[in-house]
Enzyme design. Structure first.
Site, PDB file in Angstrom:
ATOM      1  N   PRO A  59      -1.610  18.283 -19.962  1.00 50.52           N
ATOM      2  CA  PRO A  59      -0.191  18.459 -20.293  1.00 50.52           C
ATOM      3  C   PRO A  59       0.336  17.381 -21.242  1.00 50.52           C
ATOM      4  CG  PRO A  59      -0.413  17.508 -18.099  1.00 50.52           C
ATOM      5  CD  PRO A  59      -1.810  17.728 -18.608  1.00 50.52           C
TER       6      PRO A  59
ATOM      7  N   ALA B  89       3.886  -6.509  -7.906  1.00 50.35           N
ATOM      8  CA  ALA B  89       4.378  -5.433  -7.031  1.00 50.35           C
ATOM      9  C   ALA B  89       5.571  -4.727  -7.656  1.00 50.35           C
ATOM     10  CB  ALA B  89       4.766  -6.021  -5.675  1.00 50.35           C
ATOM     11  N   ALA B  90       5.462  -3.415  -7.754  1.00 45.66           N
ATOM     12  CA  ALA B  90       6.550  -2.626  -8.328  1.00 45.66           C
ATOM     13  C   ALA B  90       6.240  -1.146  -8.138  1.00 45.66           C
ATOM     14  CB  ALA B  90       6.701  -2.915  -9.826  1.00 45.66           C
TER      15      ALA B  90
ATOM     16  N   ILE C 260       7.222  -7.000  -0.463  1.00 47.30           N
ATOM     17  CA  ILE C 260       7.859  -8.176  -1.092  1.00 47.30           C
ATOM     18  C   ILE C 260       9.329  -8.273  -0.683  1.00 47.30           C
ATOM     19  CG2 ILE C 260       6.324  -8.385  -3.093  1.00 47.30           C
ATOM     20  CD1 ILE C 260       8.616  -6.995  -4.756  1.00 47.30           C
TER      21      ILE C 260
ATOM     22  N   THR D 230       7.402  -5.398 -18.389  1.00 48.46           N
ATOM     23  CA  THR D 230       6.986  -4.330 -19.289  1.00 48.46           C
ATOM     24  C   THR D 230       7.765  -4.344 -20.600  1.00 48.46           C
ATOM     25  OG1 THR D 230       7.060  -1.921 -19.528  1.00 48.46           O
ATOM     26  CG2 THR D 230       8.616  -2.854 -17.997  1.00 48.46           C
ATOM     27  N   ASP D 231       7.169  -3.755 -21.637  1.00 44.07           N
ATOM     28  CA  ASP D 231       7.881  -3.609 -22.916  1.00 44.07           C
ATOM     29  C   ASP D 231       9.009  -2.577 -22.825  1.00 44.07           C
ATOM     30  OD1 ASP D 231       6.348  -1.275 -22.779  1.00 44.07           O
ATOM     31  OD2 ASP D 231       5.328  -1.565 -24.695  1.00 44.07           O
TER      32      ASP D 231
ATOM     33  N   SER E 246      15.234  -0.806 -13.735  1.00 48.04           N
ATOM     34  CA  SER E 246      14.954  -1.629 -12.543  1.00 48.04           C
ATOM     35  C   SER E 246      14.082  -2.834 -12.915  1.00 48.04           C
ATOM     36  CB  SER E 246      14.304  -0.788 -11.437  1.00 48.04           C
ATOM     37  OG  SER E 246      13.006  -0.368 -11.814  1.00 48.04           O
TER      38      SER E 246
ATOM     39  N   LEU F 157       0.839  -1.217   0.000  1.00 46.46           N
ATOM     40  CA  LEU F 157       0.000   0.000   0.000  1.00 46.46           C
ATOM     41  C   LEU F 157       0.864   1.253   0.000  1.00 46.46           C
ATOM     42  CD1 LEU F 157      -3.018  -0.984   2.298  1.00 46.46           C
ATOM     43  CD2 LEU F 157      -2.818  -1.126  -0.196  1.00 46.46           C
TER      44      LEU F 157
HETATM   45  P1  NAD Z   1       0.699   0.375  -9.778  1.00 48.05           P
HETATM   46  O1  NAD Z   1       1.757   1.361  -9.447  1.00 48.05           O
HETATM   47  O2  NAD Z   1      -0.672   0.837 -10.074  1.00 48.05           O
HETATM   48  O3  NAD Z   1       0.580  -0.707  -8.610  1.00 48.05           O
HETATM   49  C1  NAD Z   1       1.696  -1.255  -7.964  1.00 48.05           C
HETATM   50  C2  NAD Z   1       1.210  -1.943  -6.685  1.00 48.05           C
HETATM   51  O4  NAD Z   1       2.349  -2.543  -6.041  1.00 48.05           O
HETATM   52  C3  NAD Z   1       0.598  -0.969  -5.667  1.00 48.05           C
HETATM   53  O5  NAD Z   1      -0.576  -1.527  -5.133  1.00 48.05           O
HETATM   54  C4  NAD Z   1       1.678  -0.850  -4.597  1.00 48.05           C
HETATM   55  O6  NAD Z   1       1.159  -0.576  -3.305  1.00 48.05           O
HETATM   56  C5  NAD Z   1       2.328  -2.221  -4.663  1.00 48.05           C
HETATM   57  N1  NAD Z   1       3.712  -2.223  -4.176  1.00 48.05           N
HETATM   58  C6  NAD Z   1       4.685  -1.327  -4.468  1.00 48.05           C
HETATM   59  N2  NAD Z   1       5.819  -1.662  -3.840  1.00 48.05           N
HETATM   60  C7  NAD Z   1       5.569  -2.803  -3.140  1.00 48.05           C
HETATM   61  C8  NAD Z   1       6.337  -3.644  -2.307  1.00 48.05           C
HETATM   62  N3  NAD Z   1       7.612  -3.360  -2.049  1.00 48.05           N
HETATM   63  N4  NAD Z   1       5.762  -4.737  -1.775  1.00 48.05           N
HETATM   64  C9  NAD Z   1       4.452  -5.018  -2.006  1.00 48.05           C
HETATM   65  N5  NAD Z   1       3.665  -4.245  -2.783  1.00 48.05           N
HETATM   66  C10 NAD Z   1       4.219  -3.156  -3.356  1.00 48.05           C
HETATM   67  O7  NAD Z   1       1.294  -0.468 -10.993  1.00 48.05           O
HETATM   68  P2  NAD Z   1       0.536  -1.153 -12.211  1.00 48.05           P
HETATM   69  O8  NAD Z   1       0.399  -0.183 -13.307  1.00 48.05           O
HETATM   70  O9  NAD Z   1      -0.644  -1.862 -11.698  1.00 48.05           O
HETATM   71  O10 NAD Z   1       1.649  -2.212 -12.663  1.00 48.05           O
HETATM   72  C11 NAD Z   1       1.699  -3.501 -12.082  1.00 48.05           C
HETATM   73  C12 NAD Z   1       2.870  -4.251 -12.684  1.00 48.05           C
HETATM   74  O11 NAD Z   1       2.713  -4.332 -14.086  1.00 48.05           O
HETATM   75  C13 NAD Z   1       4.220  -3.585 -12.452  1.00 48.05           C
HETATM   76  O12 NAD Z   1       5.173  -4.591 -12.218  1.00 48.05           O
HETATM   77  C14 NAD Z   1       4.514  -2.869 -13.762  1.00 48.05           C
HETATM   78  O13 NAD Z   1       5.891  -2.769 -13.978  1.00 48.05           O
HETATM   79  C15 NAD Z   1       3.860  -3.809 -14.743  1.00 48.05           C
HETATM   80  N6  NAD Z   1       3.378  -3.213 -16.008  1.00 48.05           N
HETATM   81  C16 NAD Z   1       2.563  -2.105 -15.975  1.00 48.05           C
HETATM   82  C17 NAD Z   1       2.067  -1.604 -17.177  1.00 48.05           C
HETATM   83  C18 NAD Z   1       1.138  -0.403 -17.205  1.00 48.05           C
HETATM   84  O14 NAD Z   1       0.822   0.094 -18.286  1.00 48.05           O
HETATM   85  N7  NAD Z   1       0.655   0.100 -16.073  1.00 48.05           N
HETATM   86  C19 NAD Z   1       2.407  -2.213 -18.381  1.00 48.05           C
HETATM   87  C20 NAD Z   1       3.243  -3.330 -18.356  1.00 48.05           C
HETATM   88  C21 NAD Z   1       3.707  -3.821 -17.170  1.00 48.05           C
HETATM   89  O1  DAU Z   2       4.931   0.507 -21.693  1.00 44.80           O
HETATM   90  C1  DAU Z   2       4.508  -0.010 -20.465  1.00 44.80           C
HETATM   91  C2  DAU Z   2       4.655   1.044 -19.402  1.00 44.80           C
HETATM   92  O2  DAU Z   2       3.612   1.987 -19.612  1.00 44.80           O
HETATM   93  C3  DAU Z   2       4.599   0.484 -17.988  1.00 44.80           C
HETATM   94  O3  DAU Z   2       5.697  -0.361 -17.783  1.00 44.80           O
HETATM   95  C4  DAU Z   2       4.623   1.618 -16.957  1.00 44.80           C
HETATM   96  O4  DAU Z   2       4.476   1.090 -15.650  1.00 44.80           O
HETATM   97  C5  DAU Z   2       3.474   2.554 -17.260  1.00 44.80           C
HETATM   98  O5  DAU Z   2       3.489   3.650 -16.372  1.00 44.80           O
HETATM   99  C6  DAU Z   2       3.560   3.057 -18.703  1.00 44.80           C
HETATM  100  O6  DAU Z   2       4.701   3.906 -18.876  1.00 44.80           O
HETATM  101  P1  DAU Z   2       4.623   5.231 -19.768  1.00 44.80           P
HETATM  102  O7  DAU Z   2       5.695   6.147 -19.374  1.00 44.80           O
HETATM  103  O8  DAU Z   2       4.505   4.886 -21.213  1.00 44.80           O
HETATM  104  O9  DAU Z   2       3.160   5.757 -19.274  1.00 44.80           O
HETATM  105  P2  DAU Z   2       2.632   7.214 -18.923  1.00 44.80           P
HETATM  106  O10 DAU Z   2       1.157   7.098 -18.790  1.00 44.80           O
HETATM  107  O11 DAU Z   2       3.386   7.831 -17.799  1.00 44.80           O
HETATM  108  O12 DAU Z   2       2.939   8.035 -20.235  1.00 44.80           O
HETATM  109  C7  DAU Z   2       2.433   7.608 -21.500  1.00 44.80           C
HETATM  110  C8  DAU Z   2       2.967   8.558 -22.541  1.00 44.80           C
HETATM  111  O13 DAU Z   2       2.332   9.837 -22.350  1.00 44.80           O
HETATM  112  C9  DAU Z   2       4.451   8.821 -22.440  1.00 44.80           C
HETATM  113  O14 DAU Z   2       4.982   8.976 -23.746  1.00 44.80           O
HETATM  114  C10 DAU Z   2       4.550  10.119 -21.669  1.00 44.80           C
HETATM  115  C11 DAU Z   2       3.300  10.869 -22.094  1.00 44.80           C
HETATM  116  N1  DAU Z   2       2.698  11.755 -21.085  1.00 44.80           N
HETATM  117  C12 DAU Z   2       2.465  11.265 -19.831  1.00 44.80           C
HETATM  118  C13 DAU Z   2       1.908  12.055 -18.861  1.00 44.80           C
HETATM  119  C14 DAU Z   2       1.663  11.521 -17.463  1.00 44.80           C
HETATM  120  C15 DAU Z   2       2.333  13.049 -21.418  1.00 44.80           C
HETATM  121  O15 DAU Z   2       2.538  13.486 -22.572  1.00 44.80           O
HETATM  122  N2  DAU Z   2       1.768  13.833 -20.463  1.00 44.80           N
HETATM  123  C16 DAU Z   2       1.543  13.405 -19.179  1.00 44.80           C
HETATM  124  O16 DAU Z   2       1.057  14.175 -18.341  1.00 44.80           O
END
Ligand code: NAD
Ligand code: DAU
Length: 352
Positions: A213, A80-81, A58, A132-133, A161, A33
């Site tokens: 933005p 978790a991340a 974790i 992630t990609d 990371s 959390l």
């Molecule tokens: P998020 O930031 O919304 O959620 C992360 C969750 O992990 C939170 O609930 C947080 O409390 C928990 N957490 C953080 N540190 C922790 C720890 N040390 N121990 C236990 N819990 C912990 O992230 P998300 O967008 O749901 O992403 C989840 C996973 O998917 C991540 O590993 C991220 O790298 C991966 N991922 C995300 C995206 C995306 O577009 N959001 C795409 C590809 C992969």
């Molecule tokens: O590709 C997978 C990844 O996608 C995940 O691994 C990450 O956890 C997730 O956060 C996401 O990363 P991005 O950096 O691509 O997502 P974000 O929503 O932060 O930004 C998407 C794109 O939009 C990026 O090119 C930055 C741009 N952006 C983002 C924000 C927050 C803006 O132009 N304005 C903004 O305010």
């Protein structure tokens, strides 16, 4: 049962909800959390005996070991991340701690638990690492989409990371035989997305009359996938993925950021028109670019599609409409995130 880590975050919560709805197998949900963890995402499970929430890190190997010994899961799915690229630029420390050191401690605890299982349980056990990609780096305009064999070339502290954690997971398979699976997914969007990320930020800022933005020229390309399609891919890989393999997950949906922002504005213009009759597009504001901003990501998901028969259910058009509608229908969730009141949920609903 299965152990899910990070199941109070965006993708983890969607996964837990869908998991319990589709197969009903109990879930132990370990989540620290952080600011990104929101138990309101799981409010509908507050009285569901199939969901056991445990607040923890974790990186706390002893706590994870106790949890594994108590619940004897048949699989661990690691969400978790620290996940936000911009935060990793401002403060990389937490990313190194959770994504690398935390994954290491989790793997150590899981290795010890797995090593103590009887042979049939050992053979059936799975550790699925959600990645992630972004680990593959940035593509040029004409480059082929990332396959699973693309070289790792992470450019932000976040992606570096995550790349390190992927390497640890791989090493635990090759060295110790731990039965691992890794998924590398493109950008997700959908319900419960924290409004620091592009799509939910644009929706909530637009509705609040704030600027939208757009970094740099807005022509950075991301490959968008509706979150529930990511969840179904993880379920499928967990069920049938080959041990030690990596599966890319994506929706074949590359779009420049500015097109995403315009799509959100168009939907809001239709579903919740501004009182002054103007388009939400007038709120778009170009701002300074993200340092080291990756220009393009694109996922080649053929391995997952051809080997495991997975397909996304949503197109971008259907998924983004569902997403905008979800935010319009959940103003209280948005308000609680914005005021920070979501952090009280754990006290009032999970006190025991
Ligand atoms: P998020 O930031 O919304 O959620 C992360 C969750 O992990 C939170 O609930 C947080 O409390 C928990 N957490 C953080 N540190 C922790 C720890 N040390 N121990 C236990 N819990 C912990 O992230 P998300 O967008 O749901 O992403 C989840 C996973 O998917 C991540 O590993 C991220 O790298 C991966 N991922 C995300 C995206 C995306 O577009 N959001 C795409 C590809 C992969
Ligand atoms: O590709 C997978 C990844 O996608 C995940 O691994 C990450 O956890 C997730 O956060 C996401 O990363 P991005 O950096 O691509 O997502 P974000 O929503 O932060 O930004 C998407 C794109 O939009 C990026 O090119 C930055 C741009 N952006 C983002 C924000 C927050 C803006 O132009 N304005 C903004 O305010």
């Amino acid at each position: 049962m299965i152990l899910v880590t990070g199941g109070a975050g965006f993708i983890g919560a969607n996964f837990v909800l869908d998991w319990l709805a589709t197969c009903g197998e109990p879930v132990v949900n370990l989540d620290k959390l952080t600011y990104a963890g929101n138990l309101e995402n799981l409010a509908s499970l507050a009285r569901d005996a199939g969901h056991v929430f445990v607040r923890g890190d974790i990186g706390d190997g002893a706590a994870v070991a106790r949890l594994l010994a108590t619940h004897q899961p048949r699989a661990v799915v690691n969400f978790a991340a620290e996940s936000h690229v911009d935060r990793s630029i401002h403060g990389p420390g937490d990313f190194i701690q959770t994504n690398i050191v935390g994954t290491f401690h989790l793997l150590e605890a899981v290795r010890a638990y797995w090593g103590g299982l009887a042979a049939p349980e050992q053979a059936a056990f799975r550790f699925l690492h959600v990645s992630t990609d972004e680990v593959y780096g940035s593509l040029g305009p004409g480059d082929a989409a990332f396959t699973e064999t693309h070289r790792y070339q992470p450019n932000s502290p976040y992606s570096a990371s995550k790349a390190a954690s992927d390497h640890l997971v791989r090493a635990y398979h090759h060295t110790y035989g731990l039965p691992v699976l890794t998924t590398n997914c493109s950008n997700n969007y959908g319900p419960y997305h924290f409004p620091e990320k592009l799509i939910p930020l644009m929706i909530v800022n637009a509705l609040a009359g704030k600027p939208l933005p757009v970094y740099g020229d807005g022509m950075q390309v991301r490959d968008w996938l509706y979150v529930k399609d990511h969840c179904s891919a993880i379920r499928r890989v967990l069920e049938a993925g080959r041990l030690g393999e990596v599966y890319n997950v994506g929706g074949w949906n590359e779009m420049p950021n500015i097109d995403i922002v315009n799509a959100v504005c168009r939907l809001l213009d239709e579903l919740r028109p501004r009182a002054d009759g103007q388009s939400y597009r007038t709120q778009i504001s170009y701002v300074a670019d993200r340092p080291g901003h990756d220009r393009r990501y694109a996922i080649d998901a053929r391995k997952l599609e051809q080997e495991l028969g997975w397909k996304p259910a949503e197109t971008f058009e259907s998924g983004i409409r569902k997403t905008v509608l979800w935010y319009l229908e959940h103003p209280q969730w948005v308000a609680h995130v914005q005021t920070g009141a979501y952090r009280d949920w754990v006290k009032t609903h999970y006190a025991a």
